[in-house]
Design a protein around this motif. Structure first.
Motif, PDB file in Angstrom:
ATOM      1  N   ASP A 186       0.814  -1.215   0.000  1.00 24.25           N
ATOM      2  CA  ASP A 186       0.000   0.000   0.000  1.00 24.25           C
ATOM      3  C   ASP A 186       0.851   1.270   0.000  1.00 24.25           C
ATOM      4  N   LYS A 187       1.958   1.255   0.726  1.00 19.21           N
ATOM      5  CA  LYS A 187       2.796   2.446   0.841  1.00 19.21           C
ATOM      6  C   LYS A 187       3.684   2.671  -0.382  1.00 19.21           C
ATOM      7  N   PHE A 188       4.290   1.611  -0.901  1.00 20.25           N
ATOM      8  CA  PHE A 188       5.306   1.771  -1.940  1.00 20.25           C
ATOM      9  C   PHE A 188       4.850   1.387  -3.350  1.00 20.25           C
ATOM     10  N   TYR A 189       3.702   0.723  -3.459  1.00 16.89           N
ATOM     11  CA  TYR A 189       3.248   0.253  -4.771  1.00 16.89           C
ATOM     12  C   TYR A 189       1.760   0.542  -4.992  1.00 16.89           C
ATOM     13  N   PRO A 190       1.343   1.799  -4.863  1.00 14.24           N
ATOM     14  CA  PRO A 190      -0.073   2.100  -5.084  1.00 14.24           C
ATOM     15  C   PRO A 190      -0.464   1.826  -6.532  1.00 14.24           C
ATOM     16  N   SER A 191      -1.594   1.240  -6.722  1.00 16.14           N
ATOM     17  CA  SER A 191      -2.044   0.816  -8.048  1.00 16.14           C
ATOM     18  C   SER A 191      -2.351   2.004  -8.949  1.00 16.14           C
ATOM     19  N   GLY A 192      -1.896   1.899 -10.209  1.00 17.80           N
ATOM     20  CA  GLY A 192      -2.254   2.878 -11.223  1.00 17.80           C
ATOM     21  C   GLY A 192      -1.557   4.217 -11.123  1.00 17.80           C
ATOM     22  N   VAL A 193      -0.492   4.322 -10.370  1.00 21.99           N
ATOM     23  CA  VAL A 193       0.202   5.593 -10.206  1.00 21.99           C
ATOM     24  C   VAL A 193       1.045   5.899 -11.442  1.00 21.99           C
ATOM     25  N   GLN A 194       1.041   7.165 -11.856  1.00 19.62           N
ATOM     26  CA  GLN A 194       1.861   7.590 -12.994  1.00 19.62           C
ATOM     27  C   GLN A 194       3.307   7.686 -12.552  1.00 19.62           C
ATOM     28  N   ARG A 195       4.207   6.988 -13.240  1.00 19.37           N
ATOM     29  CA  ARG A 195       5.649   7.041 -12.960  1.00 19.37           C
ATOM     30  C   ARG A 195       6.367   7.174 -14.292  1.00 19.37           C
ATOM     31  N   ASP A 196       7.227   8.167 -14.371  1.00 18.91           N
ATOM     32  CA  ASP A 196       8.035   8.395 -15.564  1.00 18.91           C
ATOM     33  C   ASP A 196       7.179   8.384 -16.826  1.00 18.91           C
ATOM     34  N   HIS A 197       7.287   7.322 -17.629  1.00 16.83           N
ATOM     35  CA  HIS A 197       6.685   7.298 -18.957  1.00 16.83           C
ATOM     36  C   HIS A 197       5.371   6.531 -19.018  1.00 16.83           C
ATOM     37  N   ASP A 198       5.044   5.774 -18.009  1.00 17.24           N
ATOM     38  CA  ASP A 198       3.885   4.889 -18.087  1.00 17.24           C
ATOM     39  C   ASP A 198       3.069   4.952 -16.806  1.00 17.24           C
ATOM     40  N   THR A 199       1.838   4.509 -16.899  1.00 14.94           N
ATOM     41  CA  THR A 199       1.070   4.206 -15.701  1.00 14.94           C
ATOM     42  C   THR A 199       1.295   2.727 -15.444  1.00 14.94           C
ATOM     43  N   VAL A 200       1.899   2.435 -14.315  1.00 16.39           N
ATOM     44  CA  VAL A 200       2.301   1.055 -14.049  1.00 16.39           C
ATOM     45  C   VAL A 200       2.078   0.698 -12.590  1.00 16.39           C
ATOM     46  N   ASP A 201       1.936  -0.553 -12.333  1.00 16.66           N
ATOM     47  CA  ASP A 201       2.053  -1.092 -10.991  1.00 16.66           C
ATOM     48  C   ASP A 201       3.499  -1.566 -10.931  1.00 16.66           C
ATOM     49  N   ASP A 202       4.365  -0.639 -10.619  1.00 13.87           N
ATOM     50  CA  ASP A 202       5.797  -0.713 -10.880  1.00 13.87           C
ATOM     51  C   ASP A 202       6.547  -1.269  -9.675  1.00 13.87           C
ATOM     52  N   HIS A 203       6.849  -2.537  -9.709  1.00 11.70           N
ATOM     53  CA  HIS A 203       7.563  -3.159  -8.599  1.00 11.70           C
ATOM     54  C   HIS A 203       9.071  -3.048  -8.814  1.00 11.70           C
ATOM     55  N   HIS A 204       9.830  -3.526  -7.837  1.00 12.81           N
ATOM     56  CA  HIS A 204      11.285  -3.490  -7.915  1.00 12.81           C
ATOM     57  C   HIS A 204      11.851  -4.830  -8.371  1.00 12.81           C
ATOM     58  N   ILE A 205      13.049  -4.755  -8.894  1.00 12.46           N
ATOM     59  CA  ILE A 205      13.842  -5.940  -9.165  1.00 12.46           C
ATOM     60  C   ILE A 205      15.064  -5.836  -8.260  1.00 12.46           C
ATOM     61  N   MET A 206      15.362  -6.912  -7.570  1.00 20.91           N
ATOM     62  CA  MET A 206      16.509  -6.965  -6.680  1.00 20.91           C
ATOM     63  C   MET A 206      17.711  -7.457  -7.483  1.00 20.91           C
ATOM     64  N   TYR A 207      18.810  -6.706  -7.394  1.00 23.02           N
ATOM     65  CA  TYR A 207      20.061  -7.094  -8.038  1.00 23.02           C
ATOM     66  C   TYR A 207      21.118  -7.276  -6.950  1.00 23.02           C
ATOM     67  N   CYS A 208      21.613  -8.488  -6.810  1.00 24.18           N
ATOM     68  CA  CYS A 208      22.712  -8.769  -5.884  1.00 24.18           C
ATOM     69  C   CYS A 208      24.006  -8.668  -6.669  1.00 24.18           C
ATOM     70  N   GLY A 209      24.850  -7.729  -6.275  1.00 24.68           N
ATOM     71  CA  GLY A 209      26.112  -7.526  -6.969  1.00 24.68           C
ATOM     72  C   GLY A 209      27.282  -7.968  -6.116  1.00 24.68           C
ATOM     73  N   GLU A 210      28.087  -8.876  -6.646  1.00 24.93           N
ATOM     74  CA  GLU A 210      29.314  -9.250  -5.958  1.00 24.93           C
ATOM     75  C   GLU A 210      30.249  -8.048  -5.981  1.00 24.93           C
ATOM     76  N   ILE A 211      30.771  -7.692  -4.818  1.00 23.51           N
ATOM     77  CA  ILE A 211      31.699  -6.564  -4.728  1.00 23.51           C
ATOM     78  C   ILE A 211      33.072  -7.050  -5.158  1.00 23.51           C
ATOM     79  N   LEU A 212      33.483  -6.617  -6.339  1.00 24.95           N
ATOM     80  CA  LEU A 212      34.758  -7.042  -6.910  1.00 24.95           C
ATOM     81  C   LEU A 212      35.918  -6.179  -6.419  1.00 24.95           C
ATOM     82  N   LYS A 213      35.627  -4.931  -6.100  1.00 27.50           N
ATOM     83  CA  LYS A 213      36.666  -3.993  -5.688  1.00 27.50           C
ATOM     84  C   LYS A 213      35.988  -2.874  -4.895  1.00 27.50           C
ATOM     85  N   SER A 214      36.635  -2.428  -3.822  1.00 28.69           N
ATOM     86  CA  SER A 214      36.122  -1.300  -3.048  1.00 28.69           C
ATOM     87  C   SER A 214      37.281  -0.362  -2.712  1.00 28.69           C
TER      88      SER A 214
END
Length: 181
Positions: free
Chosen positions: A149-177
């Motif tokens: 309800d807080k982060f993914y309200p239905s039908g909200v306009q975001r950027d270029h589209d009206t989307v139910d826009d969820h996240h994709i999780m990307y796990c990145g191995e830290i190769l260098k810091s």
């Protein structure tokens, strides 16, 4: 000059900066993009140091990540670039890289990375070079309702589209810091 660091010695600095914003830099086919993030995690999984980022499905950053499989986490550290950092976080958090060159607009200085293609950013000197080792789309039906309800309200306009826009999780191995000095 870059001073190599043990990333976990800087966990406090990373997590202290995250709520205000840090940058994720992606690049594919000579197109670089920086995006402000306020969600992320640092940890160990599969015996590997990881930084995990969450990118909305509709974002240009997602397109570049899916093509390249690499990203750089750029964290403000110290106050020598405070005004530029604040400006960059605003630009990179409110504009789309599909429409503008956010890095140029923010006046950021790119520094060649050691291992991955996306560049580091001089004004955000605490740097993690990462290679995606796992990604997964969120499934909102398994997430607690209060977060949906807080982060993914239905039908909200975001950027270029009206989307139910969820996240994709990307796990990145830290190769260098390192810290850019």
């Amino acid at each position: 000059m870059k001073r190599e660091i043990e990333v976990f010695d800087y966990a406090g600095a990373i997590f202290g900066a995250l709520p205000t914003g840090i940058l994720v830099v992606t690049e594919a086919e000579e197109c670089a993009n920086a995006m402000t993030i306020g969600w992320g995690s640092l940890g160990i999984e599969w015996g590997t140091k990881l930084f995990t980022i969450y990118v909305r499905e509709s974002r240009f950053t997602r397109e570049l990540l899916d093509r390249s499989g690499e990203f750089v986490v750029s964290v403000p550290y110290g106050d020598q670039h405070a005004a530029k950092v604040k400006k960059a976080l605003g630009i990179c958090g409110s504009r789309s890289g599909r429409d503008v060159d956010k890095i140029a607009m923010a006046g950021l200085t790119l520094v060649d990375s050691e291992i991955v293609q996306p560049s580091a950013i001089k004004e955000f000197p605490l740097t993690l070079e990462c290679k995606v080792v796992f990604s997964q789309e969120e499934t909102l039906d398994t997430l607690e309702r209060r977060f949906v309800d807080k982060f993914y309200p239905s039908g909200v306009q975001r950027d270029h589209d009206t989307v139910d826009d969820h996240h994709i999780m990307y796990c990145g191995e830290i190769l260098k810091s390192y810290i850019i000095e």
